[in-house]
Design an enzyme around this catalytic site. Structure first.
Site, PDB file in Angstrom:
ATOM      1  N   TRP A 185      94.080  28.836  26.929  1.00 47.43           N
ATOM      2  CA  TRP A 185      94.995  28.136  26.635  1.00 47.43           C
ATOM      3  C   TRP A 185      93.689  26.786  27.749  1.00 47.43           C
ATOM      4  O   TRP A 185      93.948  25.422  26.898  1.00 47.43           O
ATOM      5  CB  TRP A 185      96.304  27.817  26.667  1.00 47.43           C
ATOM      6  CG  TRP A 185      96.775  25.762  26.459  1.00 47.43           C
ATOM      7  CD1 TRP A 185      96.092  25.330  25.624  1.00 47.43           C
ATOM      8  CD2 TRP A 185      97.821  26.292  26.500  1.00 47.43           C
ATOM      9  NE1 TRP A 185      96.798  24.431  25.374  1.00 47.43           N
ATOM     10  CE2 TRP A 185      98.308  24.676  25.390  1.00 47.43           C
ATOM     11  CE3 TRP A 185      99.248  27.051  26.741  1.00 47.43           C
ATOM     12  CZ2 TRP A 185      99.671  24.225  25.476  1.00 47.43           C
ATOM     13  CZ3 TRP A 185     100.289  26.437  26.761  1.00 47.43           C
ATOM     14  CH2 TRP A 185     100.987  24.571  26.107  1.00 47.43           C
ATOM     15  N   ASP A 186      92.579  27.056  28.393  1.00 54.04           N
ATOM     16  CA  ASP A 186      92.216  26.511  29.776  1.00 54.04           C
ATOM     17  C   ASP A 186      90.711  27.288  29.845  1.00 54.04           C
ATOM     18  O   ASP A 186      90.636  26.954  30.792  1.00 54.04           O
ATOM     19  CB  ASP A 186      93.127  26.343  30.451  1.00 54.04           C
ATOM     20  CG  ASP A 186      92.776  24.731  31.434  1.00 54.04           C
ATOM     21  OD1 ASP A 186      91.817  24.366  30.938  1.00 54.04           O
ATOM     22  OD2 ASP A 186      92.677  24.771  32.526  1.00 54.04           O
ATOM     23  N   LEU A 187      90.429  28.066  28.617  1.00 53.99           N
ATOM     24  CA  LEU A 187      89.244  28.712  29.284  1.00 53.99           C
ATOM     25  C   LEU A 187      88.036  27.853  29.619  1.00 53.99           C
ATOM     26  O   LEU A 187      86.974  27.376  28.241  1.00 53.99           O
ATOM     27  CB  LEU A 187      88.437  30.036  28.652  1.00 53.99           C
ATOM     28  CG  LEU A 187      87.647  30.456  28.724  1.00 53.99           C
ATOM     29  CD1 LEU A 187      88.213  31.350  30.222  1.00 53.99           C
ATOM     30  CD2 LEU A 187      87.150  31.767  27.903  1.00 53.99           C
TER      31      LEU A 187
END
Ligand SMILES: Nc1ncnc2c1ncn2[C@@H]1O[C@H](COP(=O)(O)OP(=O)(O)O)[C@@H](O)[C@H]1O
Ligand SMILES: [Mg+2]
Length: 293
Positions: A185-187
């Site tokens: 979700w936040d790469l």
């Protein structure tokens, strides 16, 4: 996220940090080993364990966003992601394998090289099925579709309204197949640090069960200056999108669709914060990819 830190509760949490850090240094028998780092929400302190092993102590307030970070790290068990060495669910404090805080994919000058590495990690991370009990893309996307019509009325520009309506329509069509993989979700580039076991490892996941196609956005809208500097934003966005879908092995139409889902999500968050326009990067990404949907 910053808002939370500046709330009374957030201030109290920050005021309590030195005591909290001290508590875990004692409890886990750690010695501080260099200057601390912070991102948006966490404080990360380099430490050594009693046997001399370098590690990193991560303190962050427990909330919906942070509480499942250990679930992701445990599932990956070091494969493409930092190892979780210890965890206290009561305070959200984690002991992590030490990586090189001074070397992230944001520091790799060749953007194509950085994106290829990131995409390779994304492919591995999102190949695993998510365990039960996580937040799901099915829920999140369903809510976004519900919230979209009201949000559209808050936008002042007709082009913005048209794009948001289009995004909501595409996501509505994808709702029956939300996927079941473990997403990060936040790469983005700063959430991939250099390691020794593996050259690059992911940190800081916000686990979500869903379709890997939903996980492209952070690598599309970060290092944005480099997209702008090419002089052809739409082309540069599609180039990143093509590289990622190729390396991760994602169907392009679906990947474009779920990326419009990320545009929708980001715009809904901005509208909640009082914005009345779609931000430049979100509009450019939506506009560059809507033709594929
Ligand atoms: N395992 C680690 N080893 C060394 N440094 C780390 C480690 N994890 C995080 N850091 C440092 O702390 C910063 C913030 O950590 P991160 O997990 O990304 O938290 P945030 O949610 O605040 O972004 C990173 O950008 C990096 O500089
Ligand atoms: Mg981070």
């Amino acid at each position: 996220m910053h808002e939370k830190l500046f709330s009374d509760q957030g201030r109290a949490w920050i005021a309590d940090l030195p005591r909290l850090a001290e508590e875990y240094l004692l409890r886990w028998d750690l010695t501080p080993d260099g200057p601390s780092r912070h991102g948006w929400v966490g404080l990360v302190l380099p430490v050594r364990r009693s046997d001399g092993t370098p590690a990193a102590l991560k303190l962050q307030p427990v909330d919906e966003e942070t509480e499942t970070e250990p679930v992701g790290l445990r599932l990956w068990n070091g494969r493409g992601a930092v190892h979780l060495l210890d965890h206290d669910p009561a305070t959200g404090t984690m002991l992590l394998e030490r990586l090189d805080a001074d070397r992230s994919l944001a520091d790799v000058p060749d953007e194509t090289e950085a994106l290829t590495i990131l995409s390779g990690l994304l492919a591995r991370l999102t190949a695993m099925p998510a365990p039960a009990g996580l937040r799901t893309l099915a829920d999140i996307a369903g809510r976004m579709v519900q919230d979209a019509p009201e949000a559209v009325t808050r936008l002042s520009d007709p082009g913005d309204r048209d794009l948001l309506r289009h995004c909501a329509g595409v996501v509505a069509d994808l709702l029956p197949e939300p996927g079941d993989r473990m997403l990060h979700w936040d790469l983005h580039y700063e959430n991939v640090l250099a390691g020794e076991r593996e050259p690059w490892l992911a940190i800081d996941p916000k686990p979500l069960a869903g379709d890997p196609c939903f996980d492209l956005m952070p690598a599309l809208d970060n290092r944005w200056e480099e997209i702008v500097a090419t002089g052809d934003v739409a082309r540069a966005v599609r180039r990143r999108f093509d590289l990622m879908t190729e390396v991760v092995g994602l169907p392009r139409q679906r990947a474009a669709g779920w990326t419009l889902g990320r545009v929708l999500q980001n715009v809904l968050w901005d509208i909640e914060d009082g914005e009345t326009r779609i931000s430049g990067p979100q509009f450019a990404i939506g506009d560059a990819l809507r033709g594929l949907t």
